[in-house]
Design a protein around this motif. Structure first.
Motif, PDB file in Angstrom:
ATOM      1  N   SER A 103     -40.103  74.939   3.811  1.00  0.00           N
ATOM      2  CA  SER A 103     -40.533  76.239   3.302  1.00  0.00           C
ATOM      3  C   SER A 103     -39.413  76.964   2.553  1.00  0.00           C
ATOM      4  CB  SER A 103     -41.039  77.128   4.444  1.00  0.00           C
ATOM      5  OG  SER A 103     -39.987  77.444   5.345  1.00  0.00           O
ATOM      6  N   LEU A 104     -38.158  76.517   2.722  1.00  0.00           N
ATOM      7  CA  LEU A 104     -37.038  77.127   2.010  1.00  0.00           C
ATOM      8  C   LEU A 104     -37.049  76.692   0.549  1.00  0.00           C
ATOM      9  CD1 LEU A 104     -34.111  76.684   4.574  1.00  0.00           C
ATOM     10  CD2 LEU A 104     -35.396  78.765   4.084  1.00  0.00           C
ATOM     11  N   SER A 105     -36.814  77.624  -0.348  1.00  0.00           N
ATOM     12  CA  SER A 105     -36.742  77.318  -1.771  1.00  0.00           C
ATOM     13  C   SER A 105     -35.282  77.116  -2.178  1.00  0.00           C
ATOM     14  CB  SER A 105     -37.362  78.446  -2.592  1.00  0.00           C
ATOM     15  OG  SER A 105     -36.616  79.646  -2.416  1.00  0.00           O
ATOM     16  N   MET A 106     -35.073  76.671  -3.414  1.00  0.00           N
ATOM     17  CA  MET A 106     -33.713  76.447  -3.880  1.00  0.00           C
ATOM     18  C   MET A 106     -32.914  77.745  -3.926  1.00  0.00           C
ATOM     19  SD  MET A 106     -33.411  73.265  -4.159  1.00  0.00           S
ATOM     20  CE  MET A 106     -31.818  73.185  -4.953  1.00  0.00           C
ATOM     21  N   LYS A 107     -33.552  78.848  -4.236  1.00  0.00           N
ATOM     22  CA  LYS A 107     -32.829  80.120  -4.277  1.00  0.00           C
ATOM     23  C   LYS A 107     -32.366  80.560  -2.892  1.00  0.00           C
ATOM     24  CE  LYS A 107     -36.815  83.258  -3.955  1.00  0.00           C
ATOM     25  NZ  LYS A 107     -37.547  84.350  -4.625  1.00  0.00           N
ATOM     26  N   ASP A 108     -32.969  79.981  -1.836  1.00  0.00           N
ATOM     27  CA  ASP A 108     -32.545  80.301  -0.474  1.00  0.00           C
ATOM     28  C   ASP A 108     -31.244  79.603  -0.094  1.00  0.00           C
ATOM     29  OD1 ASP A 108     -34.735  81.980   0.127  1.00  0.00           O
ATOM     30  OD2 ASP A 108     -35.995  80.238   0.545  1.00  0.00           O
ATOM     31  N   ILE A 109     -30.936  78.488  -0.753  1.00  0.00           N
ATOM     32  CA  ILE A 109     -29.760  77.706  -0.356  1.00  0.00           C
ATOM     33  C   ILE A 109     -28.653  77.721  -1.398  1.00  0.00           C
ATOM     34  CG2 ILE A 109     -31.241  76.194   1.016  1.00  0.00           C
ATOM     35  CD1 ILE A 109     -30.703  74.017  -1.103  1.00  0.00           C
ATOM     36  N   LEU A 110     -28.927  78.237  -2.596  1.00  0.00           N
ATOM     37  CA  LEU A 110     -27.909  78.285  -3.638  1.00  0.00           C
ATOM     38  C   LEU A 110     -27.285  79.674  -3.711  1.00  0.00           C
ATOM     39  CD1 LEU A 110     -29.650  76.273  -6.506  1.00  0.00           C
ATOM     40  CD2 LEU A 110     -28.001  75.442  -4.816  1.00  0.00           C
ATOM     41  N   ARG A 111     -26.000  79.728  -4.001  1.00  0.00           N
ATOM     42  CA  ARG A 111     -25.282  80.983  -4.118  1.00  0.00           C
ATOM     43  C   ARG A 111     -24.635  81.069  -5.508  1.00  0.00           C
ATOM     44  NH1 ARG A 111     -28.221  81.736  -0.784  1.00  0.00           N
ATOM     45  NH2 ARG A 111     -27.912  82.376   1.383  1.00  0.00           N
ATOM     46  N   PHE A 112     -24.741  82.235  -6.124  1.00  0.00           N
ATOM     47  CA  PHE A 112     -24.190  82.463  -7.460  1.00  0.00           C
ATOM     48  C   PHE A 112     -22.939  83.324  -7.346  1.00  0.00           C
ATOM     49  CE2 PHE A 112     -23.836  85.024 -11.322  1.00  0.00           C
ATOM     50  CZ  PHE A 112     -23.879  84.046 -12.304  1.00  0.00           C
ATOM     51  N   SER A 113     -21.887  82.961  -8.067  1.00  0.00           N
ATOM     52  CA  SER A 113     -20.652  83.737  -8.079  1.00  0.00           C
ATOM     53  C   SER A 113     -20.064  83.729  -9.487  1.00  0.00           C
ATOM     54  CB  SER A 113     -19.633  83.174  -7.080  1.00  0.00           C
ATOM     55  OG  SER A 113     -19.289  81.846  -7.420  1.00  0.00           O
ATOM     56  N   PHE A 114     -19.179  84.656  -9.745  1.00  0.00           N
ATOM     57  CA  PHE A 114     -18.518  84.696 -11.047  1.00  0.00           C
ATOM     58  C   PHE A 114     -17.122  85.274 -10.881  1.00  0.00           C
ATOM     59  CE2 PHE A 114     -20.972  88.578 -10.542  1.00  0.00           C
ATOM     60  CZ  PHE A 114     -20.081  89.576 -10.893  1.00  0.00           C
ATOM     61  N   GLY A 115     -16.302  85.092 -11.913  1.00  0.00           N
ATOM     62  CA  GLY A 115     -14.935  85.575 -11.804  1.00  0.00           C
ATOM     63  C   GLY A 115     -14.154  85.414 -13.087  1.00  0.00           C
ATOM     64  N   VAL A 116     -12.850  85.611 -12.977  1.00  0.00           N
ATOM     65  CA  VAL A 116     -11.951  85.510 -14.125  1.00  0.00           C
ATOM     66  C   VAL A 116     -10.713  84.704 -13.719  1.00  0.00           C
ATOM     67  CG1 VAL A 116     -10.860  87.730 -13.549  1.00  0.00           C
ATOM     68  CG2 VAL A 116     -10.668  86.821 -15.874  1.00  0.00           C
ATOM     69  N   LYS A 117     -10.242  83.895 -14.650  1.00  0.00           N
ATOM     70  CA  LYS A 117      -9.031  83.099 -14.452  1.00  0.00           C
ATOM     71  C   LYS A 117      -8.041  83.444 -15.554  1.00  0.00           C
ATOM     72  CE  LYS A 117      -7.316  78.421 -15.175  1.00  0.00           C
ATOM     73  NZ  LYS A 117      -7.686  77.073 -15.649  1.00  0.00           N
ATOM     74  N   VAL A 118      -6.798  83.704 -15.174  1.00  0.00           N
ATOM     75  CA  VAL A 118      -5.736  84.010 -16.135  1.00  0.00           C
ATOM     76  C   VAL A 118      -4.733  82.875 -16.102  1.00  0.00           C
ATOM     77  CG1 VAL A 118      -3.938  85.623 -16.807  1.00  0.00           C
ATOM     78  CG2 VAL A 118      -6.063  86.492 -15.808  1.00  0.00           C
ATOM     79  N   GLN A 119      -4.683  82.112 -17.207  1.00  0.00           N
ATOM     80  CA  GLN A 119      -3.747  80.995 -17.319  1.00  0.00           C
ATOM     81  C   GLN A 119      -2.404  81.527 -17.806  1.00  0.00           C
ATOM     82  OE1 GLN A 119      -5.137  78.069 -16.494  1.00  0.00           O
ATOM     83  NE2 GLN A 119      -3.475  76.621 -16.846  1.00  0.00           N
ATOM     84  N   LEU A 120      -1.331  81.214 -17.077  1.00  0.00           N
ATOM     85  CA  LEU A 120      -0.011  81.805 -17.336  1.00  0.00           C
ATOM     86  C   LEU A 120       0.920  80.853 -18.072  1.00  0.00           C
ATOM     87  CD1 LEU A 120       0.466  83.354 -13.768  1.00  0.00           C
ATOM     88  CD2 LEU A 120      -0.359  84.536 -15.816  1.00  0.00           C
ATOM     89  N   PHE A 121       2.011  81.439 -18.585  1.00  0.00           N
ATOM     90  CA  PHE A 121       3.161  80.677 -19.106  1.00  0.00           C
ATOM     91  C   PHE A 121       2.777  79.773 -20.281  1.00  0.00           C
ATOM     92  CE2 PHE A 121       3.750  80.908 -14.385  1.00  0.00           C
ATOM     93  CZ  PHE A 121       4.458  82.098 -14.411  1.00  0.00           C
ATOM     94  N   ARG A 122       2.650  80.373 -21.447  1.00  0.00           N
ATOM     95  CA  ARG A 122       2.276  79.623 -22.647  1.00  0.00           C
ATOM     96  C   ARG A 122       3.303  78.546 -22.985  1.00  0.00           C
ATOM     97  NH1 ARG A 122      -0.865  79.868 -27.035  1.00  0.00           N
ATOM     98  NH2 ARG A 122      -1.909  81.753 -26.299  1.00  0.00           N
ATOM     99  N   ASP A 123       4.585  78.871 -22.933  1.00  0.00           N
ATOM    100  CA  ASP A 123       5.627  77.940 -23.347  1.00  0.00           C
ATOM    101  C   ASP A 123       6.387  77.409 -22.148  1.00  0.00           C
ATOM    102  OD1 ASP A 123       6.224  80.231 -25.984  1.00  0.00           O
ATOM    103  OD2 ASP A 123       5.119  78.338 -26.124  1.00  0.00           O
TER     104      ASP A 123
END
Length: 224
Positions: free
Chosen positions: A202-222
């Motif tokens: 009786s559980l649907s996919m939306k019952d077991i899946l979790r959505f998240s979001f965020g930001v990543k900052v990549q450092l040190f170009r050189d």
């Protein structure tokens, strides 16, 4: 039986990117490989000695089973930075728990592709991985306490393993300190949700899946 099928499926899921990468890098001709990869501008910066401990990026992630918001640092490695290991600390306010709680997460990412459009913009159309989250507090346990009947609780309440897939879009500014700033989203689930789905139709996919979001900052170009 159902649990063994689920474990087989999870193993196949984790090995799929490795199989895919082997297919894309199979040609022995280095010129052909260079032509196929000319759209991938990722470069691994090789640090020496103690500088290898220096984090290559910082992250902030909202939701995903690691608290309301989690912050942390990580390290990338591999010829094209296709592997990442992150350590994040999150929190649960009293609104979502009996008291303020801290969470700790170790996360492993695999990013097989990055497509650059110009000097500034790139997209990572698919990446995947797994992470393990734990929560601070004596009310949670890794092994079932003796006060409960044997096997009453079949899962740890302190440790929770997750698998996930996601996508990112990255912008590279003209800045000596920053290599790029990426926005990402992920869809994840844990072993508890998967078993619940397998034993409860009786559980649907939306019952077991979790959505998240965020930001990543990549450092040190050189290189330093």
């Amino acid at each position: 039986m159902k649990w063994s099928i689920i474990k087989t499926g999870l193993s196949a899921f984790c090995l799929l990117p490795l199989f895919t990468l082997s297919q894309t890098t199979a040609p022995a001709d280095s010129l052909t490989l260079k032509q196929e990869r000319k759209w991938d501008k990722r470069v691994h910066l090789k640090y020496e000695r103690w500088e290898r401990l220096k984090p290559t990026h910082a992250k902030m992630q909202y939701a995903g089973g690691m608290g309301v918001t989690a912050f942390g640092v990580g390290w990338d490695y591999g010829k094209r930075c296709q592997w990442e290991t992150d350590f994040l600390v999150g929190y649960l306010p009293r609104k979502y728990a009996d008291q303020f709680r801290l969470t700790f997460t170790v996360k492993q990412n695999y990013i097989p592709w990055s497509v650059s459009f110009d000097r500034h913009w790139a997209i990572e159309p698919f990446y995947c991985g797994l992470y393990v989250t734990t929560i601070a507090g004596e009310d949670f346990w890794k092994k079932e306490p003796g006060r409960y009947p044997n096997r009453y609780y079949k899962f740890s309440t302190k440790l929770r393993p997750y698998i996930f897939i996601g996508q990112r879009v990255a912008f590279s500014p003209e800045h000596d300190l920053l290599r790029s700033v990426s926005l990402f989203y992920e869809v994840s689930t844990c072993e508890l949700y998967l078993v619940s789905k397998a034993t409860n139709s009786s559980l649907s996919m939306k019952d077991i899946l979790r959505f998240s979001f965020g930001v990543k900052v990549q450092l040190f170009r050189d290189n330093p």
